[in-house]
Design an enzyme around this catalytic site. Structure first.
Site, short mmCIF file in Angstrom:
data_model
loop_
_atom_site.label_atom_id
_atom_site.label_comp_id
_atom_site.label_asym_id
_atom_site.label_seq_id
_atom_site.Cartn_x
_atom_site.Cartn_y
_atom_site.Cartn_z
CE LYS A 16 33.55 56.29 -76.23
NZ LYS A 16 34.07 56.26 -77.59
CE LYS A 66 37.31 63.65 -63.65
NZ LYS A 66 36.55 62.41 -63.48
CG ASN A 155 43.34 50.62 -52.22
OD1 ASN A 155 43.13 50.40 -53.42
ND2 ASN A 155 44.24 51.50 -51.81
CB SER A 159 47.27 53.56 -45.05
OG SER A 159 47.93 53.65 -46.28
#
Ligand code: ATR
Length: 283
Positions: A16, A66, A155, A159
């Site tokens: 977009k 990225k 998470n 780790s």
């Protein structure tokens, strides 16, 4: 003469960004054109070089490049912003005459959407970040700059959350950053941000009850025509819900500002993207 900009990714057809930046350019009277550029999976640097040599002024970088863009910006002679260093990833490149500058505007976009568009302050709040991948890492430093009372990182793989905690402490030594697995969390939190990729599979991390209340803001970095599994869970807890469409527009506005030195008004652009997305959900 219009200055050329692109968004580079693979795939890129659904991006977009061209419609967002074209709207910003029209609104601010900037002479630029902004297009999609598909790079081969093994040809990011060559694609950037060719675009730059043809007169390109800057680029946004999306999945899966990225980290390649980060590597490019850390090459000798090029430059990297501190927030991109903390993020470990680059989503915006600016091509100067003698070097490439790499930045990351994703986390700033998230924070701008929460603070300015949703009107929720982060200062002094108990903030929970779900996930410890690239998206969570990019959000960390801009969140800490808002000086929350604490930032918890939860998470599945503890780790990875601990690795992020160390990076956070390196870039923001006085911040309070804590880690936990999902099931070990105890709430409630003022703001919960889902930076896991679970929403891609209509899944949600296994969160214990009681971490969200009607005073919680639940934010999913993903967006879709209908609420994600995380936002459906948040709705059921009475939390205030927000998806990542505003983050998308705000990260674009930060990139536009970096390139052009002009800050676009995001409200109208966000409204029209929201209308487009809702029209899709009615199909
Ligand atoms: P991104 O760049 O989108 O952050 P990533 O770096 O692959 O993608 O990270 C994905 C994140 O989502 C990770 O934190 C991952 O947890 P693990 O580190 O334990 O793998 C998390 N994730 C993905 N699917 C998930 C699920 N179904 N439930 C909970 N967490 C999930």
């Amino acid at each position: 003469m219009q200055d050329p900009y692109v968004v580079i990714g693979n795939p890129i057809v659904h991006s977009k960004s061209p419609s967002i930046h074209t709207a910003f350019a029209k609104q601010t009277g900037q002479h630029l054109r902004y297009e999609r550029l598909l790079a081969p999976l093994d040809g990011f640097v060559q694609t950037v070089d060719a675009f730059r040599q043809s007169g390109g002024k800057g680029a946004n970088v999306t999945v899966p490049f990225k980290l390649d863009a980060f590597a490019l910006a850390t090459q000798a002679g090029n430059r990297l912003s501190e927030r991109a260093a903390a993020a470990g990833a680059v989503n915006t490149l600016k091509f100067e005459a003698d070097h490439v500058f790499g930045d990351n505007t994703d986390g700033l976009g998230l924070v701008a959407d929460i603070i300015h568009n949703a009107g929720v302050t982060l200062r002094g709040k108990r903030v929970l970040l779900l996930g410890a991948g690239g998206a969570a890492r990019g959000a960390m430093l801009p969140l800490l700059e808002q000086e929350p009372a604490s930032l918890w990182i939860a998470n599945r793989t503890l780790s990875k959350a601990q690795e992020l905690q160390q990076i956070a402490q390196q870039f923001s030594p006085h911040s309070v950053v804590k880690v936990a697995t999902f099931t070990a969390l105890s709430g409630p939190f003022d703001v919960i941000i889902n930076a896991t990729s679970a929403s891609l599979h209509d899944d949600v991390p296994p969160l214990p009850t009681g971490i969200m209340t009607s005073s919680t803001m639940a934010y999913d970095m993903m967006y879709a025509a209908t609420p994600t599994a995380f936002l459906r869970l948040a709705q059921a807890s009475g939390a205030t819900c927000r998806d990542g469409l505003g983050m998308l527009v705000e990260q674009a506005a930060e990139a536009f500002y970096l390139w052009r030195g002009v800050r676009p008004d995001t409200e109208e652009v966000l409204r029209s993207l929201r209308e487009e997305l809702q029209a899709v959900s009615l199909l």
